[in-house]
Design a protein around this motif. Structure first.
Motif, PDB file in Angstrom:
ATOM      1  N   TYR A   1       0.821  -1.215   0.000  1.00 20.20           N
ATOM      2  CA  TYR A   1       0.000   0.000   0.000  1.00 20.20           C
ATOM      3  C   TYR A   1       0.855   1.266   0.000  1.00 20.20           C
ATOM      4  CZ  TYR A   1      -3.440   3.491   1.477  1.00 20.20           C
ATOM      5  OH  TYR A   1      -4.233   4.611   1.557  1.00 20.20           O
ATOM      6  N   SER A   2       1.929   1.277   0.788  1.00 19.27           N
ATOM      7  CA  SER A   2       2.784   2.469   0.839  1.00 19.27           C
ATOM      8  C   SER A   2       3.401   2.756  -0.525  1.00 19.27           C
ATOM      9  CB  SER A   2       3.883   2.302   1.897  1.00 19.27           C
ATOM     10  OG  SER A   2       4.737   1.221   1.572  1.00 19.27           O
ATOM     11  N   ASN A   3       3.694   1.705  -1.292  1.00 21.59           N
ATOM     12  CA  ASN A   3       4.220   1.905  -2.643  1.00 21.59           C
ATOM     13  C   ASN A   3       3.191   2.587  -3.533  1.00 21.59           C
ATOM     14  OD1 ASN A   3       5.795  -0.234  -1.357  1.00 21.59           O
ATOM     15  ND2 ASN A   3       6.845  -0.404  -3.319  1.00 21.59           N
ATOM     16  N   TYR A   4       1.921   2.201  -3.371  1.00 24.70           N
ATOM     17  CA  TYR A   4       0.867   2.819  -4.172  1.00 24.70           C
ATOM     18  C   TYR A   4       0.657   4.277  -3.773  1.00 24.70           C
ATOM     19  CZ  TYR A   4      -0.637  -1.294  -6.752  1.00 24.70           C
ATOM     20  OH  TYR A   4      -0.692  -2.351  -7.630  1.00 24.70           O
ATOM     21  N   LEU A   5       0.842   4.591  -2.496  1.00 25.32           N
ATOM     22  CA  LEU A   5       0.762   5.989  -2.075  1.00 25.32           C
ATOM     23  C   LEU A   5       1.839   6.813  -2.779  1.00 25.32           C
ATOM     24  CD1 LEU A   5       0.179   5.678   1.790  1.00 25.32           C
ATOM     25  CD2 LEU A   5      -1.506   6.323   0.053  1.00 25.32           C
ATOM     26  N   LYS A   6       3.044   6.278  -2.815  1.00 27.31           N
ATOM     27  CA  LYS A   6       4.150   6.975  -3.476  1.00 27.31           C
ATOM     28  C   LYS A   6       3.919   7.071  -4.983  1.00 27.31           C
ATOM     29  CE  LYS A   6       7.569   5.273  -0.138  1.00 27.31           C
ATOM     30  NZ  LYS A   6       8.801   4.450   0.022  1.00 27.31           N
ATOM     31  N   LEU A   7       3.493   5.961  -5.581  1.00 32.37           N
ATOM     32  CA  LEU A   7       3.276   5.946  -7.025  1.00 32.37           C
ATOM     33  C   LEU A   7       2.142   6.883  -7.416  1.00 32.37           C
ATOM     34  CD1 LEU A   7       3.977   4.753  -9.784  1.00 32.37           C
ATOM     35  CD2 LEU A   7       2.437   2.841  -9.281  1.00 32.37           C
ATOM     36  N   GLY A   8       1.070   6.891  -6.627  1.00 31.96           N
ATOM     37  CA  GLY A   8      -0.047   7.787  -6.917  1.00 31.96           C
ATOM     38  C   GLY A   8       0.364   9.243  -6.842  1.00 31.96           C
TER      39      GLY A   8
ATOM     40  N   ASP B   1      11.755   2.099  -3.661  1.00 30.99           N
ATOM     41  CA  ASP B   1      11.036   0.830  -3.698  1.00 30.99           C
ATOM     42  C   ASP B   1       9.783   0.871  -4.563  1.00 30.99           C
ATOM     43  OD1 ASP B   1       9.691   2.525  -2.020  1.00 30.99           O
ATOM     44  OD2 ASP B   1       9.475   1.102  -0.363  1.00 30.99           O
ATOM     45  N   VAL B   2       9.535   1.993  -5.254  1.00 27.83           N
ATOM     46  CA  VAL B   2       8.482   2.021  -6.269  1.00 27.83           C
ATOM     47  C   VAL B   2       9.051   1.365  -7.521  1.00 27.83           C
ATOM     48  CG1 VAL B   2       7.020   3.473  -7.713  1.00 27.83           C
ATOM     49  CG2 VAL B   2       7.412   4.086  -5.322  1.00 27.83           C
ATOM     50  N   VAL B   3       8.534   0.210  -7.868  1.00 26.39           N
ATOM     51  CA  VAL B   3       9.147  -0.612  -8.912  1.00 26.39           C
ATOM     52  C   VAL B   3       8.902  -0.057 -10.312  1.00 26.39           C
ATOM     53  CG1 VAL B   3       9.184  -2.904  -9.967  1.00 26.39           C
ATOM     54  CG2 VAL B   3       8.995  -2.682  -7.479  1.00 26.39           C
ATOM     55  N   ASN B   4       7.681   0.399 -10.564  1.00 26.09           N
ATOM     56  CA  ASN B   4       7.312   0.799 -11.923  1.00 26.09           C
ATOM     57  C   ASN B   4       7.868   2.153 -12.321  1.00 26.09           C
ATOM     58  OD1 ASN B   4       4.369  -0.850 -11.220  1.00 26.09           O
ATOM     59  ND2 ASN B   4       5.484  -1.322 -13.086  1.00 26.09           N
ATOM     60  N   SER B   5       8.322   2.243 -13.559  1.00 31.23           N
ATOM     61  CA  SER B   5       8.567   3.542 -14.176  1.00 31.23           C
ATOM     62  C   SER B   5       7.223   4.090 -14.651  1.00 31.23           C
ATOM     63  CB  SER B   5       9.512   3.393 -15.367  1.00 31.23           C
ATOM     64  OG  SER B   5      10.768   2.886 -14.963  1.00 31.23           O
ATOM     65  N   VAL B   6       7.162   5.401 -14.832  1.00 30.84           N
ATOM     66  CA  VAL B   6       5.931   6.046 -15.272  1.00 30.84           C
ATOM     67  C   VAL B   6       6.179   6.723 -16.617  1.00 30.84           C
ATOM     68  CG1 VAL B   6       4.184   7.783 -14.755  1.00 30.84           C
ATOM     69  CG2 VAL B   6       5.184   6.431 -12.900  1.00 30.84           C
ATOM     70  N   VAL B   7       5.299   6.460 -17.560  1.00 27.21           N
ATOM     71  CA  VAL B   7       5.371   7.071 -18.888  1.00 27.21           C
ATOM     72  C   VAL B   7       4.119   7.907 -19.083  1.00 27.21           C
ATOM     73  CG1 VAL B   7       5.518   6.653 -21.374  1.00 27.21           C
ATOM     74  CG2 VAL B   7       6.665   5.092 -19.775  1.00 27.21           C
ATOM     75  N   ILE B   8       4.295   9.146 -19.517  1.00 24.74           N
ATOM     76  CA  ILE B   8       3.149  10.009 -19.776  1.00 24.74           C
ATOM     77  C   ILE B   8       3.249  10.536 -21.205  1.00 24.74           C
ATOM     78  CG2 ILE B   8       4.334  11.964 -18.679  1.00 24.74           C
ATOM     79  CD1 ILE B   8       1.541  13.043 -17.923  1.00 24.74           C
ATOM     80  N   ALA B   9       2.138  10.425 -21.932  1.00 22.31           N
ATOM     81  CA  ALA B   9       2.105  10.834 -23.337  1.00 22.31           C
ATOM     82  C   ALA B   9       0.764  11.497 -23.627  1.00 22.31           C
ATOM     83  CB  ALA B   9       2.308   9.620 -24.245  1.00 22.31           C
ATOM     84  N   ARG B  10       0.724  12.260 -24.711  1.00 20.98           N
ATOM     85  CA  ARG B  10      -0.517  12.930 -25.111  1.00 20.98           C
ATOM     86  C   ARG B  10      -0.853  12.533 -26.542  1.00 20.98           C
ATOM     87  NH1 ARG B  10       0.794  17.716 -23.998  1.00 20.98           N
ATOM     88  NH2 ARG B  10      -0.404  18.003 -22.091  1.00 20.98           N
TER      89      ARG B  10
END
Length: 320
Positions: free
Chosen positions: A103-110, A265-274
């Motif tokens: 859950y803490s990872n999702y808080l950081k990722l969000g 410890d947030v495993v996923n990279s984030v990609v943002i595109a338009r």
């Protein structure tokens, strides 16, 4: 060419061999231990290992391992969503999300995804679609609860049971029960309505191999509104043994804005595109606050303000 002779890769192969022999990937002491060891082994980002430049045997192992990780993650979410949904009627499951191990990872990722989105949008999204929300739609919940208090979230999943569990999580919450909507459908069959969303999230577990991931992205590009934002999950370095990589070449029809590689410890990279064809909004470099509005996220800000300075972020200028 990195292959089995690399010590870390050997460790990952050994863990894969053990995981692939498990009779079940549902939560248990053995399953939890093995996947915990796997995640710990894959977390370091200070490596020159390129998972896309390995021998075919390791590439095949990686493809299978990603699928096993996805299956285990699905079982884990189902397990805890069932527990939370079974709480007494006078208890709100959303008040007990901390029992979920990540859950803490999702808080950081969000928080991270909200920050990135705020840099590339000039208005508050009124409707967000999350494709592949699963039985425990934590991204939608975290964003709705802490960052976007007036936004409606439409959650799409192909599994009706997953949607039932997810709906049970928010049904007792007076706010989110009104702003979280669930659709049981294969997004590849959804040809109408996707152009109604300001932002579309594509879950990491939608498209567990390159071909199916690209197919999902192409479908979204065809039906999203021009100028709408697409948020995706990717992976970097050894973490790409856990999740698929989304490359810029996979985003035909989109303007790639940012790729962010966490090193914590947030495993996923984030990609943002338009999606091309609409108005562009330049990113505001260095912005870390809530550009849209004041939000109920002071605790989350405190967590993210401790984020290390070694995170890697790639900014892409607007296409003229």
């Amino acid at each position: 060419m990195a292959c089995q002779n690399n010590l870390v890769v050997k460790q990952i192969i050994d863990l894969y061999d053990q995981i692939s022999k498990l009779k079940s990937l549902k939560p248990s002491k053995n399953v939890d231990t093995l996947f915990g060891q796997l995640v710990s082994t894959c977390l370091p980002t200070d490596t020159n290992i390129d998972v896309t430049n390995m021998c075919e045997e390791v590439k095949d192992m990686r493809a299978n391992l990603i699928k096993l990780c996805g299956e285990a993650e699905g079982y884990l979410e189902q397990h805890f969503s069932t527990i939370l949904g079974s709480l007494q009627e006078d208890q709100n499951p959303l008040d007990h999300l901390h029992i979920f191990p990540y859950y803490s990872n999702y808080l950081k990722l969000g928080k991270l995804e909200f920050d990135l989105l705020s840099q590339h949008s000039s208005h508050v999204p009124t409707k967000i679609a999350f494709v592949g929300s699963g039985p425990m739609p934590l991204t939608s919940i975290v964003l709705a609860k802490f960052h976007l208090p007036n936004t409606t979230f439409h959650n799409f999943d192909i599994d009706s049971h997953a949607n039932t569990l997810a709906s049970n999580l928010v049904s007792r919450d007076p706010d989110l029960s009104k702003r979280m909507i669930f659709h049981t459908t294969d997004v590849l069959n959804a040809t109408e309505g996707l152009d109604q969303y300001d932002v579309v999230f594509l879950a990491a577990l939608v498209g567990m191999d390159k071909e199916s991931k690209v197919k999902a992205i192409e479908h979204l590009e065809k039906h999203m509104a021009p100028g709408a934002v697409l948020m995706l999950r990717s992976a970097h370095a050894l973490r790409a043994f856990l999740y698929p990589i989304v490359d810029s070449s996979d985003l035909k029809g989109f303007q790639l804005l940012t790729i962010y590689h966490p090193t914590d410890d947030v495993v996923n990279s984030v990609v943002i595109a338009r999606k091309l064809g609409g108005p562009t909004t330049p990113g505001v470099n260095g912005t870390r606050g809530c550009m849209f509005m004041p939000c109920n996220c002071s605790k989350i800000h405190a967590i993210m303000n401790n984020r290390g300075k070694k995170n890697m972020i790639e900014e892409f200028s607007a296409i003229e």
